[in-house]
Structure formats: C-alpha cells, structure tokens
Motif scaffolding. Structure first.
Motif, PDB file in Angstrom:
ATOM      1  N   GLN A 169       0.846  -1.271  -0.157  1.00  0.00           N
ATOM      2  CA  GLN A 169       0.151   0.013  -0.066  1.00  0.00           C
ATOM      3  C   GLN A 169       0.926   1.238   0.023  1.00  0.00           C
ATOM      4  OE1 GLN A 169      -3.861   0.805   0.744  1.00  0.00           O
ATOM      5  NE2 GLN A 169      -2.688   2.434  -0.152  1.00  0.00           N
ATOM      6  N   ASP A 170       0.563   2.256  -0.798  1.00  0.00           N
ATOM      7  CA  ASP A 170       1.168   3.503  -0.743  1.00  0.00           C
ATOM      8  C   ASP A 170       0.254   4.265   0.402  1.00  0.00           C
ATOM      9  OD1 ASP A 170       1.927   6.008  -1.043  1.00  0.00           O
ATOM     10  OD2 ASP A 170       1.526   6.261  -3.153  1.00  0.00           O
ATOM     11  N   ILE A 171       1.147   4.382   1.571  1.00  0.00           N
ATOM     12  CA  ILE A 171       0.414   5.021   2.559  1.00  0.00           C
ATOM     13  C   ILE A 171      -0.040   6.399   2.225  1.00  0.00           C
ATOM     14  CG2 ILE A 171       2.225   6.148   3.720  1.00  0.00           C
ATOM     15  CD1 ILE A 171      -0.781   4.152   5.597  1.00  0.00           C
ATOM     16  N   LEU A 172       0.643   7.363   1.396  1.00  0.00           N
ATOM     17  CA  LEU A 172       0.179   8.522   1.067  1.00  0.00           C
ATOM     18  C   LEU A 172      -1.038   8.610   0.255  1.00  0.00           C
ATOM     19  CD1 LEU A 172       3.538  10.244   0.196  1.00  0.00           C
ATOM     20  CD2 LEU A 172       2.438  10.424   2.199  1.00  0.00           C
ATOM     21  N   ALA A 173      -1.435   7.295  -0.380  1.00  0.00           N
ATOM     22  CA  ALA A 173      -2.685   7.398  -1.167  1.00  0.00           C
ATOM     23  C   ALA A 173      -3.891   6.838  -0.444  1.00  0.00           C
ATOM     24  CB  ALA A 173      -2.236   6.590  -2.518  1.00  0.00           C
ATOM     25  N   ALA A 174      -3.437   6.171   0.847  1.00  0.00           N
ATOM     26  CA  ALA A 174      -4.487   5.597   1.624  1.00  0.00           C
ATOM     27  C   ALA A 174      -5.464   6.553   2.262  1.00  0.00           C
ATOM     28  CB  ALA A 174      -3.774   4.753   2.644  1.00  0.00           C
ATOM     29  N   GLU A 175      -6.807   6.229   2.135  1.00  0.00           N
ATOM     30  CA  GLU A 175      -7.836   6.825   2.652  1.00  0.00           C
ATOM     31  C   GLU A 175      -8.243   6.693   4.140  1.00  0.00           C
ATOM     32  OE1 GLU A 175     -11.126   7.418   0.057  1.00  0.00           O
ATOM     33  OE2 GLU A 175      -9.959   8.224  -1.539  1.00  0.00           O
ATOM     34  N   THR A 176      -7.936   5.107   4.428  1.00  0.00           N
ATOM     35  CA  THR A 176      -8.175   4.663   5.738  1.00  0.00           C
ATOM     36  C   THR A 176      -7.164   3.520   5.851  1.00  0.00           C
ATOM     37  OG1 THR A 176      -9.749   3.929   7.282  1.00  0.00           O
ATOM     38  CG2 THR A 176     -10.133   3.160   5.092  1.00  0.00           C
TER      39      THR A 176
END
Length: 281
Positions: A169-176
């Motif tokens: 997962q790209d944490i910067l793109a994560a919404e939750t």
C-alpha cells in the motif's frame, strides 16, 4: 598466504576509508561468513593458510568494501534486536536507534496481550517482526509501498518464525487503514535533501532513497498522513510511535498537538539526539 598475514593486508587496504576498529570488525564478519570461524579460532590456529580459491572470495569482499558497499548488503544480512534479517538494496539496513524504538514499545506493551499492531513503511520488516516476536499474543500487520521490500520482509518473518500480515500500500494514497489498531508505529522517510551532506557515502550510494529522503519544503509529509490515519484507526487510548528526524522534534510536537494527540513524549537516542516520539489518541 597465511590467514593472519591476509588479515593485516585486509585491514591495511581498508583503513584509508574506515577507522581501524571498523576495518577489523569487517574482517571478523568476513571470517565468520566465509570460513565459519570466530576470532578465537584464528588465535588458536595462527598458521592457517588460505587457498587460492579462498583468497579470490576474500578479495571480492574486500573490493566491494573498498567501493563502500555496506557489509550487510555484501552478505545480505543484518542483526537487529537479537534477530537476524535478510537485507538488500530494496531495504534499509536496520539502525541501533530503531532498536531503541522497538525496545520502548516492547517495554510499554509486553504484558498487555492480544493487542493489534501496525508498522507503516516496514522495509525489511525489522520492526514488525521484532514486535511479533516479543509482544505476547500480539497481532502484527505491516505496510510498505515496495513490492520488493515486502518480499524480503515476508522471508524475514518466516525465518524468525513470526506471523505478520503484510500489505502492499502507498500510505500517502490511503484513505483509511484496514482495521483499528492499538499501536501504530512508523520509521518513515525523514532525511531532508539539505541533510544529504551529513549522510555517509555508502548510504547515499547503496541504500534505497525512496525509504530515506523527503523534500526540504515538506519534511513532515509522511508523519502528517500517518497521524491523520491514526486518529481514525487507533483504538481508545491507542498509541502512535515514530522514529523522527533529530532536527524536527519541536515541529513534530506541534503537528501532533494540532491533530489532538495527548501525552506526547519526545525521547532521545543513545547519541543524545531527539529520535523517538509517542502520543496517545
């Protein structure tokens, strides 16, 4: 050539680049990796002779060290918190300061049991695997953007007989985040480009810049995102732990206060630098 003579040659070749103690430590690591010997074995067998094939292998290691390749990458292993980890150019080499962060988390949480832990930006998996090994009944998950790093982390979890749930997962793109956690920990990229002058050449040449550097004008990029996600995904009285840039402790406290975190603690590492933080949701 006698091994003890080669030892002198090996250390002499490296001392222009490294101090004598570090050069000797490289010799001892190589001795164990290539010959399976400890220092005491060499002392007990002072007349041991290296074959031409062995000298070729030793010279290959020496050449890489002269090129400032980290010895952890040469032998694809590093030791961290009493465990052995595979490392390569897709993962950072674990640092002693990060061991201090793990120690802090373990001491505060070792008797709680059944807690859910998330490591953001896991790299080699050293934090996640060490916590899974040392926190009783903890359920540990780990996120990383790099598929290559996650492959290494999965092997490290297997090698150290731990169960970690790895997520690409790209944490910067994560919404939750995938669930609620009791602990969220991260050692994200935090070295500003302006600080590159302080970084050793072997780090700049070989370690993954993706895991190290952030832009000068947005040094808290990852911390803000992780803190935002933690606000919505930490359990009541859940805790957020960070390894941080030693020069940005004040800015980090201010940021966490703005997010509404409480009981914020800034902690120094063994070198006296502001290096770790913890805060409650």
């Amino acid at each position: 050539m006698k091994l003890k003579e080669y030892r002198n040659y090996f250390i002499e070749k490296l001392t222009p680049l490294y101090d004598a103690m570090e050069a000797e430590s490289f010799f001892n690591i190589t001795l164990e990796e290539l010959k399976g010997w400890k220092r005491v074995d060499l002392a007990m067998k002072p007349d041991a002779v290296l074959s031409s094939d062995e000298i070729t292998k030793w010279n290959k290691v020496l050449e890489q060290l002269e090129g400032q390749k980290p010895i952890q990458y040469i032998f694809a292993k590093a030791h961290f918190y009493g465990l052995e980890f595979e490392v390569n150019e897709n993962t950072l080499i674990p640092r002693p300061e990060t061991e201090e962060l793990v120690e802090w988390i373990v001491k505060e949480n070792e008797f709680k049991g059944n807690i859910k832990v998330l490591d953001v930006g896991t790299g080699s998996g050293c934090i996640a695997v060490s916590l899974a090994k040392n926190l009783t009944d903890a359920t540990v998950s780990a996120i990383d953007v790099s598929v290559e790093a996650l492959a290494v982390a999965k092997r490290n979890a297997l090698h150290n007989k731990t169960d970690v749930n790895f997520i690409q997962q790209d944490i910067l793109a994560a919404e939750t985040l995938p669930q609620t956690f009791d602990i969220i920990v991260s050692n994200p990229p935090y070295v500003r480009n302006l600080e590159k002058v302080e970084i050793k050449e072997n780090v700049l040449q070989y370690e993954p810049h993706l895991a190290l550097f952030v832009e000068d004008n947005d040094a808290l990029l990852f911390y803000r995102k992780i803190a935002l996600l933690a606000k919505g995904n930490l359990s009541p009285n859940g805790k957020l732990y960070f390894e941080i840039n030693q020069y940005l402790g004040t800015e980090m406290i201010e940021m966490l206060e703005n997010f509404g975190f409480k009981d914020i603690v800034l902690k120094k590492d063994i070198y006296g630098n502001d290096r770790m933080m913890a805060a409650m949701v």
